[in-house]
Motif scaffolding. Structure first.
Motif, PDB file in Angstrom:
ATOM      1  N   VAL A   1       0.974  -1.275  -0.025  1.00  0.00           N
ATOM      2  CA  VAL A   1      -0.031  -0.054   0.089  1.00  0.00           C
ATOM      3  C   VAL A   1       0.888   1.233  -0.096  1.00  0.00           C
ATOM      4  CG1 VAL A   1      -1.839   1.404   1.256  1.00  0.00           C
ATOM      5  CG2 VAL A   1      -1.951  -1.190   1.223  1.00  0.00           C
ATOM      6  N   HIS A   2       0.790   1.940  -1.137  1.00  0.00           N
ATOM      7  CA  HIS A   2       1.642   3.201  -1.172  1.00  0.00           C
ATOM      8  C   HIS A   2       3.279   2.955  -1.395  1.00  0.00           C
ATOM      9  CE1 HIS A   2      -1.715   5.809  -0.505  1.00  0.00           C
ATOM     10  NE2 HIS A   2      -2.074   5.293   0.602  1.00  0.00           N
ATOM     11  N   ALA A   3       3.503   1.821  -1.635  1.00  0.00           N
ATOM     12  CA  ALA A   3       4.675   1.249  -2.109  1.00  0.00           C
ATOM     13  C   ALA A   3       5.198   1.817  -3.436  1.00  0.00           C
ATOM     14  CB  ALA A   3       4.940  -0.313  -2.008  1.00  0.00           C
ATOM     15  N   LYS A   4       6.235   2.140  -3.804  1.00  0.00           N
ATOM     16  CA  LYS A   4       6.950   2.723  -4.996  1.00  0.00           C
ATOM     17  C   LYS A   4       7.695   1.807  -5.619  1.00  0.00           C
ATOM     18  CE  LYS A   4       4.846   6.575  -4.253  1.00  0.00           C
ATOM     19  NZ  LYS A   4       3.648   6.879  -5.188  1.00  0.00           N
ATOM     20  N   PHE A   5       7.274   1.390  -6.821  1.00  0.00           N
ATOM     21  CA  PHE A   5       8.042   0.553  -7.730  1.00  0.00           C
ATOM     22  C   PHE A   5       8.769   1.259  -8.852  1.00  0.00           C
ATOM     23  CE2 PHE A   5       4.099  -1.406  -5.962  1.00  0.00           C
ATOM     24  CZ  PHE A   5       4.540  -2.376  -5.476  1.00  0.00           C
ATOM     25  N   GLY A   6      10.150   0.387  -8.812  1.00  0.00           N
ATOM     26  CA  GLY A   6      11.085   1.127  -9.769  1.00  0.00           C
ATOM     27  C   GLY A   6      11.756   2.290  -9.371  1.00  0.00           C
ATOM     28  N   LEU A   7      12.569   2.646 -10.347  1.00  0.00           N
ATOM     29  CA  LEU A   7      13.335   4.048  -9.987  1.00  0.00           C
ATOM     30  C   LEU A   7      13.382   4.953 -11.301  1.00  0.00           C
ATOM     31  CD1 LEU A   7      16.447   3.003  -8.010  1.00  0.00           C
ATOM     32  CD2 LEU A   7      14.533   4.200  -7.062  1.00  0.00           C
ATOM     33  N   SER A   8      12.937   6.269 -11.313  1.00  0.00           N
ATOM     34  CA  SER A   8      13.000   7.023 -12.185  1.00  0.00           C
ATOM     35  C   SER A   8      14.499   7.217 -12.635  1.00  0.00           C
ATOM     36  CB  SER A   8      12.483   8.377 -11.903  1.00  0.00           C
ATOM     37  OG  SER A   8      13.126   9.106 -11.067  1.00  0.00           O
ATOM     38  N   ASP A   9      14.720   7.666 -13.925  1.00  0.00           N
ATOM     39  CA  ASP A   9      16.058   7.976 -14.262  1.00  0.00           C
ATOM     40  C   ASP A   9      16.814   8.836 -13.200  1.00  0.00           C
ATOM     41  OD1 ASP A   9      15.754   6.417 -16.621  1.00  0.00           O
ATOM     42  OD2 ASP A   9      15.382   7.891 -18.110  1.00  0.00           O
ATOM     43  N   GLU A  10      16.230   9.898 -12.851  1.00  0.00           N
ATOM     44  CA  GLU A  10      16.588  10.732 -12.046  1.00  0.00           C
ATOM     45  C   GLU A  10      16.752  10.199 -10.749  1.00  0.00           C
ATOM     46  OE1 GLU A  10      13.902  11.297 -13.801  1.00  0.00           O
ATOM     47  OE2 GLU A  10      14.577  12.625 -15.179  1.00  0.00           O
ATOM     48  N   GLN A  11      16.020   9.507 -10.103  1.00  0.00           N
ATOM     49  CA  GLN A  11      16.316   8.816  -8.837  1.00  0.00           C
ATOM     50  C   GLN A  11      17.488   7.808  -8.949  1.00  0.00           C
ATOM     51  OE1 GLN A  11      12.265   7.053  -8.656  1.00  0.00           O
ATOM     52  NE2 GLN A  11      11.749   8.406  -6.954  1.00  0.00           N
ATOM     53  N   ALA A  12      17.541   7.135 -10.100  1.00  0.00           N
ATOM     54  CA  ALA A  12      18.645   6.056 -10.278  1.00  0.00           C
ATOM     55  C   ALA A  12      19.930   6.929 -10.161  1.00  0.00           C
ATOM     56  CB  ALA A  12      18.426   5.150 -11.561  1.00  0.00           C
ATOM     57  N   ALA A  13      20.141   8.095 -10.934  1.00  0.00           N
ATOM     58  CA  ALA A  13      21.273   8.618 -11.232  1.00  0.00           C
ATOM     59  C   ALA A  13      21.688   9.378  -9.951  1.00  0.00           C
ATOM     60  CB  ALA A  13      21.002   9.726 -12.203  1.00  0.00           C
ATOM     61  N   ALA A  14      20.680   9.754  -9.210  1.00  0.00           N
ATOM     62  CA  ALA A  14      21.043  10.661  -7.889  1.00  0.00           C
ATOM     63  C   ALA A  14      21.588   9.328  -6.843  1.00  0.00           C
ATOM     64  CB  ALA A  14      20.029  11.117  -7.249  1.00  0.00           C
ATOM     65  N   LYS A  15      20.943   8.215  -6.807  1.00  0.00           N
ATOM     66  CA  LYS A  15      21.277   7.096  -5.947  1.00  0.00           C
ATOM     67  C   LYS A  15      22.741   6.531  -6.274  1.00  0.00           C
ATOM     68  CE  LYS A  15      19.652   2.910  -3.707  1.00  0.00           C
ATOM     69  NZ  LYS A  15      18.420   1.812  -3.877  1.00  0.00           N
ATOM     70  N   ARG A  16      22.905   6.585  -7.520  1.00  0.00           N
ATOM     71  CA  ARG A  16      24.422   5.982  -8.141  1.00  0.00           C
ATOM     72  C   ARG A  16      25.381   7.028  -7.639  1.00  0.00           C
ATOM     73  NH1 ARG A  16      22.552   6.185 -12.943  1.00  0.00           N
ATOM     74  NH2 ARG A  16      22.057   3.768 -13.123  1.00  0.00           N
ATOM     75  N   LYS A  17      25.210   8.017  -7.649  1.00  0.00           N
ATOM     76  CA  LYS A  17      26.295   9.177  -7.423  1.00  0.00           C
ATOM     77  C   LYS A  17      26.382   9.004  -5.806  1.00  0.00           C
ATOM     78  CE  LYS A  17      27.069  14.249  -7.612  1.00  0.00           C
ATOM     79  NZ  LYS A  17      26.597  15.450  -7.981  1.00  0.00           N
ATOM     80  N   ARG A  18      25.362   8.902  -5.057  1.00  0.00           N
ATOM     81  CA  ARG A  18      25.530   8.835  -3.625  1.00  0.00           C
ATOM     82  C   ARG A  18      26.586   7.561  -3.549  1.00  0.00           C
ATOM     83  NH1 ARG A  18      20.158  10.079  -3.472  1.00  0.00           N
ATOM     84  NH2 ARG A  18      19.673   7.730  -2.870  1.00  0.00           N
ATOM     85  N   ILE A  19      26.088   6.396  -4.041  1.00  0.00           N
ATOM     86  CA  ILE A  19      26.948   5.183  -3.597  1.00  0.00           C
ATOM     87  C   ILE A  19      28.482   5.288  -4.064  1.00  0.00           C
ATOM     88  CG2 ILE A  19      27.004   2.760  -4.283  1.00  0.00           C
ATOM     89  CD1 ILE A  19      23.708   3.026  -4.287  1.00  0.00           C
ATOM     90  N   THR A  20      28.200   5.719  -5.455  1.00  0.00           N
ATOM     91  CA  THR A  20      29.851   5.694  -5.897  1.00  0.00           C
ATOM     92  C   THR A  20      30.768   6.858  -5.112  1.00  0.00           C
ATOM     93  OG1 THR A  20      29.030   5.624  -8.088  1.00  0.00           O
ATOM     94  CG2 THR A  20      31.225   6.677  -7.816  1.00  0.00           C
TER      95      THR A  20
END
Length: 548
Positions: free
Chosen positions: A251-270
């Motif tokens: 309920v109100h879960a979010k599925f997948g990542l937008s390109d912007e969300q993936a890029a931001a997360k990729r940057k943080r992890i790197t």
């Protein structure tokens, strides 16, 4: 001379034909063991559920046999797999609880199967911390619990790759690919390790909503008060309090990542892992796996759009209802079952694909097909989900087997059999000597007798360890007979429990301490002590010897 040559040719042909006939009669059967996760026996049509659709599991039972009392020795995922591999109790194979590292250097029955000229493989969920190594000729496994969508797999070369698709479909694809490429001159033993039906119960897209029109009746014990059962009251696995609205029921879960969300997360992890260095290909792969490490983040755009649309409608309906109290708990129960059983729907469909493969390739008549789960599971009984307790719903696991020309179609086995018995049984089928350190007992004789006039064990021993996380179930050991169950809880809660399974199959009335059961209790304690000694469970022996 020509007559002699002709006669000799005929004789040799007849001899050759005779040898071929003998070989055909003695040809060892192939074995496929489909091993699911957390699939409850009460969620299967063959076990009496008339609201679920499991035609392919039911087919195995109809064309072979069904075990009514197949019990586990430690009701939890990883240890159950260790029991299968070793034929030993958890205290002997060293794998007491999940998330450890299984000792691969001990005797494993899969290695022994090779002595019977079997080609071996494990495809799918493994969940033992260590890699299979040389325990199987080939393997392709999920790291840890694995993901339902677009999962990673590790292969026998120790290479990890991400695959697009739904995990149950992919496991079937890899299993059939392996059967295509195997050595056709050898019998094979294949474990198909399914992720389904493990939490968070995320169905395949085609199965979303398959049970939405069904209103499931509440189990009789759904509102169990746990009176007289301290350990049952002191746990963290109720649908009411422990099941999460968003993470479990989406309920109100979010599925997948937008390109912007993936890029931001990729940057943080790197930045966190590598700073400003230039990444090599291996490091880039690590980052990508971490970007999509959430169960629901794994979905690609197309998958996410369809899954999101389905659960958004669920959330809209939930928000409109504004539920509280029992109404909220019962709504959670319905959503739990609908997702759980929809996830099982894909599992059953893929079992159908495996059966069809055997039919299409002429393998059905000489292949034993087994379907079992690592343990039972609660589907609202006692108000719970999960497993762990020695109570019937988690103690009993589904087990059906098709063994052509040995088990008569539709046979039902009532005898007690344990999951440590899998290994010696498969070894005996393979014609391999059973290692002396295996604690289980082969039930091949029971299969050949079709359940008639064969006694297995009068009492079955159980020992559960994991505490306090994740579900705060007090460690305990005990025995189950045809009539009674005696349990000793220790750590967390200190208590004894006794149940008369004939009068009280739901295990609600703890009889321990009642004067009229004193002789029964003493007899059961003696049996418990004997089994603890037999299986050399020294920790349980110490606890048993303490004054109550």
């Amino acid at each position: 001379m020509k007559r002699y040559v002709s006669f000799l040719f005929s004789a040799l042909s007849l001899l050759s034909f005779g040898v071929m006939q003998i070989y055909a009669q003695e040809k060892k059967p192939n074995i496929i063991f489909i091993f699911s996760d957390d699939h409850a026996y009460q969620a299967i049509g063959a076990y009496g559920n008339r609201l679920v659709k499991t035609p392919n599991i039911d087919r195995i039972a109809k064309e072979g046999g069904l075990f009514e009392n197949f019990l586990v020795t430690n009701s939890i995922c990883g240890p159950s797999r260790a029991n299968l591999l070793t034929g030993k109790y958890s205290h002997k194979n060293g794998y007491l609880a999940n998330e450890g590292k299984f000792d691969m250097d001990q005797t494993l029955f899969s290695r022994l199967m090779k002595q019977g000229d079997y080609q071996t493989a494990w495809i799918g969920k493994w969940h033992l911390g260590s890699l299979p190594g040389d325990a199987f000729d080939d393997w392709k496994i999920l790291p840890g619990q694995g993901y339902y969508y677009n999962p990673d797999f590790i292969d026998a070369k120790n290479d990890t790759a991400r695959y697009e698709g739904y995990v149950t479909d992919l496991i079937t694809e890899f299993a059939t690919d392996w059967m295509d490429k195997r050595d056709k001159d050898k019998p094979f033993f294949l474990v198909v390790g399914e992720k389904a039906t493990h939490r968070e119960w995320l169905p395949a897209i085609e199965d979303l909503g398959v049970y939405d029109d069904v209103e499931f009746p509440l189990p009789e014990t759904f509102y169990d008060s746990y009176e007289g059962r301290k350990a049952a009251a002191d746990q963290d696995m109720t649908i009411e309090k422990s099941m999460r609205i968003s993470d479990d029921l989406k309920v109100h879960a979010k599925f997948g990542l937008s390109d912007e969300q993936a890029a931001a997360k990729r940057k943080r992890i790197t930045q966190r892992r590598y700073g400003n260095k230039v990444l090599n290909d291996r490091e880039k792969q690590v980052v990508e796996r971490l970007v999509y490490q959430g169960m629901y983040e794994r979905l690609n755009k197309e998958q996410a759009a369809k899954v999101q649309a389905y659960y958004d409608e669920i959330a809209k309906d939930f928000d409109a209802k504004k539920l509280t109290g029992n109404a909220l708990t019962e709504w959670k129960y319905q959503r739990y079952l609908k997702d759980y059983l929809a996830t099982a729907h894909s599992l059953d469909r893929n079992i159908g694909k495996l059966l069809a493969y055997l039919d299409q390739h002429g393998l059905a008549e000489n292949t034993i097909v087994i379907y079992g789960s690592d343990q039972g599971f609660y589907l609202g009984e006692h108000g719970w989900f999960d497993k762990r307790f020695i109570y019937q719903e988690s103690l009993k696991t589904p087990f059906v087997i098709r063994y052509p020309k040995v088990i008569k179609p539709g046979t039902k086995f009532k005898q007690h059999v344990l999951n440590i018995d899998w290994a010696p049984t498969l070894l005996e089928i393979a014609g391999v000597s059973v290692s002396s350190d295996i604690q289980g007992t082969s039930f091949l004789g029971l299969l050949k007798a079709n359940g008639k006039n064969v006694v297995t064990r009068e009492a079955s021993y159980y020992h559960y360890y994991e505490f306090p996380q994740p579900h705060h179930v007090s460690p305990h050991f005990g025995i189950t007979t045809e009539r009674y169950k005696l349990v000793r809880f220790y750590k967390g809660q200190e208590a004894w429990e006794l149940y008369d399974l004939k009068k009280d199959p739901k295990e609600l009335d703890n009889l321990y301490g009642q004067k009229k059961y004193e002789k029964t209790i003493q007899g059961l304690k003696n049996t418990l002590k004997d089994l603890i000694i037999q299986y050399d469970d020294q920790d349980a022996a110490k606890i048993l010897n303490q004054a109550d």
